[in-house]
Design a protein around this motif. Structure first.
Motif, short mmCIF file in Angstrom:
data_model
loop_
_atom_site.label_atom_id
_atom_site.label_comp_id
_atom_site.label_asym_id
_atom_site.label_seq_id
_atom_site.Cartn_x
_atom_site.Cartn_y
_atom_site.Cartn_z
N VAL A 60 2.88 -9.69 1.25
CA VAL A 60 3.64 -8.64 1.94
C VAL A 60 3.61 -7.30 1.22
O VAL A 60 4.11 -6.32 1.75
CB VAL A 60 5.11 -9.07 2.16
CG1 VAL A 60 5.18 -10.39 2.91
CG2 VAL A 60 5.86 -9.19 0.84
N THR A 61 3.03 -7.25 0.01
CA THR A 61 3.06 -5.98 -0.74
C THR A 61 2.31 -4.88 -0.01
O THR A 61 2.76 -3.74 0.06
CB THR A 61 2.48 -6.18 -2.15
OG1 THR A 61 1.19 -6.79 -2.04
CG2 THR A 61 3.38 -7.04 -3.00
N GLY A 62 1.13 -5.22 0.55
CA GLY A 62 0.38 -4.21 1.30
C GLY A 62 1.13 -3.79 2.56
O GLY A 62 1.12 -2.60 2.92
N PHE A 63 1.77 -4.74 3.21
CA PHE A 63 2.58 -4.45 4.40
C PHE A 63 3.68 -3.45 4.06
O PHE A 63 3.93 -2.49 4.80
CB PHE A 63 3.18 -5.75 4.92
CG PHE A 63 4.07 -5.60 6.12
CD1 PHE A 63 3.55 -5.61 7.40
CD2 PHE A 63 5.44 -5.45 5.96
CE1 PHE A 63 4.37 -5.47 8.51
CE2 PHE A 63 6.28 -5.31 7.06
CZ PHE A 63 5.73 -5.32 8.34
N VAL A 64 4.34 -3.64 2.91
CA VAL A 64 5.44 -2.76 2.51
C VAL A 64 4.94 -1.39 2.09
O VAL A 64 5.41 -0.35 2.58
CB VAL A 64 6.26 -3.41 1.37
CG1 VAL A 64 7.31 -2.44 0.85
CG2 VAL A 64 6.92 -4.70 1.86
N SER A 65 3.96 -1.36 1.15
CA SER A 65 3.51 -0.07 0.60
C SER A 65 2.83 0.79 1.65
O SER A 65 2.90 2.03 1.58
CB SER A 65 2.57 -0.30 -0.58
OG SER A 65 1.40 -0.96 -0.18
N SER A 66 2.18 0.18 2.65
CA SER A 66 1.53 0.97 3.70
C SER A 66 2.54 1.59 4.66
O SER A 66 2.17 2.43 5.48
CB SER A 66 0.52 0.11 4.47
OG SER A 66 1.18 -0.92 5.20
N THR A 182 4.92 10.00 -2.71
CA THR A 182 3.64 9.48 -2.21
C THR A 182 3.89 8.90 -0.81
O THR A 182 4.20 7.71 -0.68
CB THR A 182 3.09 8.39 -3.14
OG1 THR A 182 4.10 7.40 -3.36
CG2 THR A 182 2.67 8.97 -4.47
N PRO A 183 3.73 9.70 0.21
CA PRO A 183 3.95 9.20 1.58
C PRO A 183 2.91 8.16 1.95
O PRO A 183 1.81 8.11 1.35
CB PRO A 183 3.82 10.45 2.45
CG PRO A 183 3.00 11.40 1.63
CD PRO A 183 3.35 11.12 0.20
N PRO A 184 3.20 7.29 2.91
CA PRO A 184 2.24 6.27 3.33
C PRO A 184 0.93 6.90 3.81
O PRO A 184 0.94 7.93 4.49
CB PRO A 184 2.95 5.54 4.48
CG PRO A 184 4.39 5.85 4.29
CD PRO A 184 4.46 7.22 3.67
N THR A 185 -0.20 6.29 3.43
CA THR A 185 -1.50 6.77 3.85
C THR A 185 -2.36 5.59 4.29
O THR A 185 -2.15 4.46 3.86
CB THR A 185 -2.22 7.52 2.72
OG1 THR A 185 -2.36 6.65 1.60
CG2 THR A 185 -1.46 8.76 2.31
N GLY A 186 -3.35 5.87 5.12
CA GLY A 186 -4.30 4.83 5.51
C GLY A 186 -3.74 3.91 6.58
O GLY A 186 -2.61 4.06 7.08
N ALA A 187 -4.54 2.90 6.91
CA ALA A 187 -4.15 1.95 7.95
C ALA A 187 -3.06 1.01 7.46
O ALA A 187 -3.03 0.63 6.29
CB ALA A 187 -5.37 1.15 8.39
N ARG A 188 -2.18 0.64 8.36
CA ARG A 188 -1.14 -0.31 8.01
C ARG A 188 -1.71 -1.72 7.95
O ARG A 188 -2.51 -2.12 8.78
CB ARG A 188 0.01 -0.25 9.02
CG ARG A 188 0.78 1.07 8.97
CD ARG A 188 2.02 1.01 9.84
NE ARG A 188 2.84 2.21 9.67
CZ ARG A 188 4.05 2.36 10.20
NH1 ARG A 188 4.58 1.38 10.94
NH2 ARG A 188 4.73 3.47 10.00
N THR A 189 -1.26 -2.48 6.93
CA THR A 189 -1.76 -3.83 6.72
C THR A 189 -0.89 -4.83 7.47
O THR A 189 0.34 -4.77 7.41
CB THR A 189 -1.76 -4.16 5.22
OG1 THR A 189 -2.58 -3.22 4.54
CG2 THR A 189 -2.29 -5.56 4.97
N SER A 190 -1.53 -5.78 8.13
CA SER A 190 -0.81 -6.85 8.83
C SER A 190 -0.48 -7.98 7.86
O SER A 190 -1.22 -8.24 6.91
CB SER A 190 -1.66 -7.38 9.97
OG SER A 190 -1.18 -8.62 10.43
#
Length: 397
Positions: A60-66, A182-190
Motif C-alpha cells: 500500500v505504500t505506493g498507493f499512499v504516496s501517489s 512534494t505534491p503527488p506526481t505520476g500515475a496512481r498505483t492500484s
C-alpha cells in the motif's frame, strides 16, 4: 556527492534511524524474556509482527504516496514509528510490545519505501551518487542499531524503544522543516498491481528465493542471542560487527563482484556460503566463540546478497519497478515473519542447533530455486527513478 541540500541530509538522517529498527531489539531479547517471563518463541514475535506488517504494508505504500505526496508519506511513517516505539517502551506485557512493534513495521514501510526516491529527486549529482549516499545511511543504521540497543539495553530493556522515539522525533522535525512540499506526481498505483506482477515467473522466482533466504537471515537475528548467553552490551557489539560487515559488503564488495561475475552467480554463491555458515552454527551451537565469528562473517554474505539481488529484481518482470519492488517485498518478508517464531519453537522444543539446520536448508533451497528458474530472468534497462525506488526492495529487510 557530499555537498547536498539540507533536505537530503534530513531524510538521510531519518533513514539511519529507521534502519536501526532491524537489529535494535537483538541485544534486548533475553532481557525482555527475563523481565516478562517469556519464552524465546514469544520474544521472537517482536521480529515476526514487525516483518509481517511491513511486508503487507509494502503493498500500500505506493498507493499512499501517489495520493498524498512523498513528504506527507515520510512524515506519516515517522509519526507512526515514534508513537509505536514509545508505547512499546512503556508496555508491561510481551503481547503489548509485540503489537506496538507491528505498528513500528507499518511506519517503517511507509518511510523507507519513500525515502530513497525522495533523496534521488532532491540530491545534487548523479542518481548513482544519491544511491550511494542512501546505501551509506542504510549501512550506518543497520550497524548502529544493535550497538544502540546494547548500550541502552544495558541500562533497561525499555531504553532502546524510548531512544528511537526521541531520535525519530528529531528526524520528524528536521524533515518537516527542511524538506520542501512534494505534491503527488505520476500515475496512481492500484492496490492490486503488485499482486498481479507476481504472475511473471521471473519476479516470482526471485521473490521465492528471497522468502527462503530470509528464513535463514531472521533465524540468525532472532535465535542467536539465546545460545550466546551474553549480556545486552556484548550482544550489541557482536551484531554491530555483523552490521558493519553487511554495510561494507553492500557498498563496496557487492558491486565489484557484480561487475566481474554477473548477478546470478554472485547471488547463488553468496546464498551457498551463507547456508554453509548457518550449518557451522548448527554444528557448534554450544561454542559461543564459533557463533560470534559466524555471525560477523554472515554479515558479508548478507550484504552481498541484499545489493545484488536488487538488480535481479529489477530485471525480472516487465512491470514498473516500484510495483515489482512492492510485490517482491510482500513475498520476501513472509520469510522474515515466520522464521523468528518458528526458530524460537525449534530452539525450545527440539534442540538449540535445530533452528540453524532449518535455516541452512531454507537458504540452500532459495539458491536452488533461483538457479533452476534462471531461464525466466530477463534483462531490461530501468529508468533512474524506477531503479532508485526498486533498490528499497533489496535493502528494506
Amino acid at each position: 556527492m557530499w555537498q547536498q541540500p539540507r533536505a537530503v541530509w534530513a531524510v538521510a538522517f531519518a533513514s539511519v534511524i529507521a534502519f536501526m529498527g532491524i537489529g535494535l531489539v537483538d541485544p534486548i531479547l533475553k532481557p525482555i524474556a527475563e523481565s516478562m517471563d517469556a519464552s524465546p518463541s514469544q520474544v521472537s514475535l517482536l521480529f515476526t509482527s514487525y516483518m509481517a506488517v511491513m511486508g503487507v504494508a509494502m503493498l500500500v505504500t505506493g498507493f499512499v504516496s501517489s495520493r498524498i505526496g512523498a513528504k506527507r508519506t515520510l512524515m506519516l511513517g515517522l509519526v507512526i514509528i515514534i508513537v509505536s516505539a514509545a508505547l512499546a517502551g512503556a508496555s508491561s506485557s510481551i503481547d503489548a510490545i509485540v503489537a506496538f512493534r507491528a505498528g513500528w513495521g507499518l511506519g517503517n514501510a511507509l518511510f523507507i519505501a519513500t525515502a530513497l526516491s525522495t533523496i534521488v529527486m532532491s540530491a545534487r549529482g548523479s542518481m548513482a551518487q544519491a544511491v550511494i549516499l542512501f546505501e551509506a545511511a542504510l549501512g550506518l543504521g543497520i550497524a548502529a542499531g544493535p550497538l544502540l540497543g546494547g548500550q541502552l539495553g544495558s541500562i533497561s530493556w525499555r531504553g532502546p524503544f524510548f531512544g528511537v522515539a526521541v531520535l525519530m522525533t528529531i528526524a520528524l522535525a528536521a524533515t518537516a522543516w527542511l524538506l520542501p512540499d512534494t505534491p503527488p506526481t505520476g500515475a496512481r498505483t492500484s492496490l492490486a498491481d503488485p499482486l498481479r506482477a507476481l504472475r511473471h515467473r521471473g519476479l516470482l522466482t526471485v521473490a521465492l528465493t528471497a522468502l527462503f533466504y530470509n528464513v535463514g537471515f531472521f533465524i540468525l537475528l532472532a535465535v542467536t542471542p539465546f545460545p550466546l548467553g551474553m549480556g545486552a552490551m556484548a550482544i550489541g557489539w557482536i551484531f554491530f560487527g555483523w552490521g558493519l560487515m553487511l554495510a561494507v559488503a553492500s557498498v563496496w564488495v557487492a558491486p565489484a563482484l557484480q561487475r566481474r561475475f554477473g548477478n546470478l552467480p554472485v547471488v547463488v554463491g553468496a546464498l551457498g556460503l551463507f547456508a554453509l555458515d548457518l550449518l557451522v552454527m548448527a554444528l557448534f551451537t554450544a561454542h559461543p566463540p564459533v557463533l560470534v565469528v559466524c555471525v560477523v562473517v554472515a554479515g558479508a554474505f548478507l550484504g552481498i546478497n541484499n545489493t545484488v539481488i536488487t538488480e535481479t529484481v529489477m530485471e525480472s518482470a516487465p512491470v514498473p519497478r516500484p510495483v515489482a519492488s512492492a510485490a517482491y517485498s510482500f513475498v520476501r518478508f513472509g520469510g522474515g515473519a515466520v522464521a523468528p517464531w518458528a526458530g524460537g519453537k525449534l530452539y525450545e522444543h527440539v534442540s538449540p542447533g535445530s533452528p540453524f539446520w532449518v535455516g541452512a536448508a531454507a537458504v540452500a533451497l532459495g539458491a536452488a530455486i533461483l538457479w533452476t528458474g534462471r531461464s525466466h530472468l530477463q534483462h531490461e534497462e530501468p529508468s533512474d527513478l524506477d531503479e532508485a525506488e526498486a533498490i528499497v526492495a533489496g535493502d528494506a529487510g
